[in-house]
Design a protein around this motif. Structure first.
Motif, PDB file in Angstrom:
ATOM      1  N   GLY A   1       4.516 -15.825  -2.459  1.00  0.00           N
ATOM      2  CA  GLY A   1       5.947 -15.161  -2.258  1.00  0.00           C
ATOM      3  C   GLY A   1       6.095 -13.632  -2.755  1.00  0.00           C
ATOM      4  O   GLY A   1       7.480 -13.001  -2.480  1.00  0.00           O
ATOM      5  N   LYS A   2       5.572 -12.828  -4.021  1.00  0.00           N
ATOM      6  CA  LYS A   2       5.913 -12.019  -4.693  1.00  0.00           C
ATOM      7  C   LYS A   2       5.203 -10.911  -3.949  1.00  0.00           C
ATOM      8  O   LYS A   2       4.216 -10.851  -3.241  1.00  0.00           O
ATOM      9  N   TYR A   3       5.904  -9.684  -4.842  1.00  0.00           N
ATOM     10  CA  TYR A   3       5.480  -8.368  -3.749  1.00  0.00           C
ATOM     11  C   TYR A   3       5.008  -7.794  -5.409  1.00  0.00           C
ATOM     12  O   TYR A   3       4.941  -7.744  -7.001  1.00  0.00           O
ATOM     13  N   LEU A   4       3.652  -7.199  -5.166  1.00  0.00           N
ATOM     14  CA  LEU A   4       2.555  -6.094  -6.435  1.00  0.00           C
ATOM     15  C   LEU A   4       2.291  -4.701  -6.048  1.00  0.00           C
ATOM     16  O   LEU A   4       1.841  -4.826  -4.030  1.00  0.00           O
ATOM     17  N   ILE A   5       3.278  -3.811  -6.789  1.00  0.00           N
ATOM     18  CA  ILE A   5       3.126  -2.219  -6.224  1.00  0.00           C
ATOM     19  C   ILE A   5       1.595  -1.839  -7.267  1.00  0.00           C
ATOM     20  O   ILE A   5       2.338  -1.400  -8.406  1.00  0.00           O
ATOM     21  N   PRO A   6       0.378  -1.657  -6.705  1.00  0.00           N
ATOM     22  CA  PRO A   6      -0.447  -1.241  -7.758  1.00  0.00           C
ATOM     23  C   PRO A   6      -0.385   0.470  -7.501  1.00  0.00           C
ATOM     24  O   PRO A   6      -0.031   1.192  -6.869  1.00  0.00           O
ATOM     25  N   GLY A   7      -0.084   0.636  -9.343  1.00  0.00           N
ATOM     26  CA  GLY A   7      -0.325   1.684  -9.523  1.00  0.00           C
ATOM     27  C   GLY A   7       1.387   2.750  -9.915  1.00  0.00           C
ATOM     28  O   GLY A   7       1.345   3.274 -10.457  1.00  0.00           O
ATOM     29  N   LEU A   8       1.864   1.341 -10.325  1.00  0.00           N
ATOM     30  CA  LEU A   8       3.339   1.914 -10.044  1.00  0.00           C
ATOM     31  C   LEU A   8       3.828   2.279 -11.598  1.00  0.00           C
ATOM     32  O   LEU A   8       4.329   3.081 -11.607  1.00  0.00           O
ATOM     33  N   TRP A   9       3.001   1.294 -12.609  1.00  0.00           N
ATOM     34  CA  TRP A   9       3.178   2.194 -13.885  1.00  0.00           C
ATOM     35  C   TRP A   9       2.188   3.079 -14.149  1.00  0.00           C
ATOM     36  O   TRP A   9       1.804   4.118 -14.993  1.00  0.00           O
TER      37      TRP A   9
ATOM     38  N   ASP B   1       0.816  -0.652  -0.022  1.00  0.00           N
ATOM     39  CA  ASP B   1       0.157   0.141  -0.110  1.00  0.00           C
ATOM     40  C   ASP B   1       0.762   1.508  -0.159  1.00  0.00           C
ATOM     41  O   ASP B   1       1.495   1.906   0.752  1.00  0.00           O
ATOM     42  N   VAL B   2       0.861   1.723  -0.776  1.00  0.00           N
ATOM     43  CA  VAL B   2       1.951   3.287  -1.624  1.00  0.00           C
ATOM     44  C   VAL B   2       1.333   3.855  -0.576  1.00  0.00           C
ATOM     45  O   VAL B   2       2.197   5.333  -0.394  1.00  0.00           O
ATOM     46  N   THR B   3       0.027   4.252  -0.010  1.00  0.00           N
ATOM     47  CA  THR B   3      -0.628   5.737   0.662  1.00  0.00           C
ATOM     48  C   THR B   3      -0.165   5.333   1.960  1.00  0.00           C
ATOM     49  O   THR B   3       0.554   6.371   2.545  1.00  0.00           O
ATOM     50  N   GLY B   4       0.332   4.569   2.563  1.00  0.00           N
ATOM     51  CA  GLY B   4       0.019   3.887   4.164  1.00  0.00           C
ATOM     52  C   GLY B   4       1.348   3.411   4.403  1.00  0.00           C
ATOM     53  O   GLY B   4       1.617   2.863   5.557  1.00  0.00           O
ATOM     54  N   GLY B   5       2.028   2.785   3.211  1.00  0.00           N
ATOM     55  CA  GLY B   5       3.435   1.610   3.444  1.00  0.00           C
ATOM     56  C   GLY B   5       3.253   0.871   4.013  1.00  0.00           C
ATOM     57  O   GLY B   5       4.010  -0.647   4.644  1.00  0.00           O
ATOM     58  N   ASP B   6       2.040  -0.129   4.937  1.00  0.00           N
ATOM     59  CA  ASP B   6       1.863  -1.456   4.457  1.00  0.00           C
ATOM     60  C   ASP B   6       1.005  -2.439   3.585  1.00  0.00           C
ATOM     61  O   ASP B   6       1.752  -1.878   2.692  1.00  0.00           O
ATOM     62  N   THR B   7       1.991  -2.933   4.433  1.00  0.00           N
ATOM     63  CA  THR B   7       2.337  -4.695   3.003  1.00  0.00           C
ATOM     64  C   THR B   7       1.356  -6.278   4.014  1.00  0.00           C
ATOM     65  O   THR B   7       0.835  -5.735   4.944  1.00  0.00           O
ATOM     66  N   GLN B   8      -0.183  -5.822   2.680  1.00  0.00           N
ATOM     67  CA  GLN B   8      -1.169  -6.550   2.773  1.00  0.00           C
ATOM     68  C   GLN B   8      -0.987  -8.153   2.307  1.00  0.00           C
ATOM     69  O   GLN B   8      -1.025  -8.330   0.659  1.00  0.00           O
ATOM     70  N   THR B   9      -0.812  -9.085   3.177  1.00  0.00           N
ATOM     71  CA  THR B   9      -0.371 -10.044   2.708  1.00  0.00           C
ATOM     72  C   THR B   9      -1.605 -10.742   1.888  1.00  0.00           C
ATOM     73  O   THR B   9      -2.405 -11.249   2.478  1.00  0.00           O
TER      74      THR B   9
END
Length: 84
Positions: free
Chosen positions: A76-84, A35-43
Motif C-alpha cells: 500500500g506504500k509508494y516509492l519514487i526512485p531517484g527522488l533524493w 516511474d518519473v519518466t513516464g508517469g506510470d505506476t508499477q504495482t
C-alpha cells in the motif's frame, strides 16, 4: 494525511541510509513504484537496494528472496526512485 506521508518518506530514507552504511542489502517488497519518466505506476514490485543504490526492481511474484537480506513489507506504500 500529508504528515503521515512525510513521515513514511522520512523513515524510508532513514532505513535506506542505515542499511547502505552497514553494507547490508534491503529488499522493499509489495511496493508501488512511480516511474518519473513516464508517469506510470508499477504495482506489486520488489526493490533491492545494495550499497546505497537500487540494484533491481522486479515483480514481487517472480522474485525469490536471497538469503541474509532484510525485507521490508511496503504493501500500500509508494516509492519514487531517484527522488533524493
Amino acid at each position: 494525511m500529508l504528515k503521515i506521508i512525510k513521515m513514511q518518506l522520512l523513515l524510508s530514507a532513514f532505513f535506506a541510509i542505515c542499511f547502505s552504511a552497514s553494507g547490508q542489502s534491503l529488499l522493499i517488497q509489495y511496493v508501488n513504484v512511480i516511474d518519473v519518466t513516464g508517469g506510470d505506476t508499477q504495482t506489486n514490485r520488489s526493490v533491492l537496494i545494495s550499497d546505497g543504490r537500487i540494484e533491481r526492481i522486479v515483480d514481487t511474484a517472480s522474485f525469490e528472496i536471497p538469503e541474509n537480506i532484510v525485507a521490508l513489507d511496503a504493501t500500500g506504500k509508494y516509492l519514487i526512485p531517484g527522488l533524493w
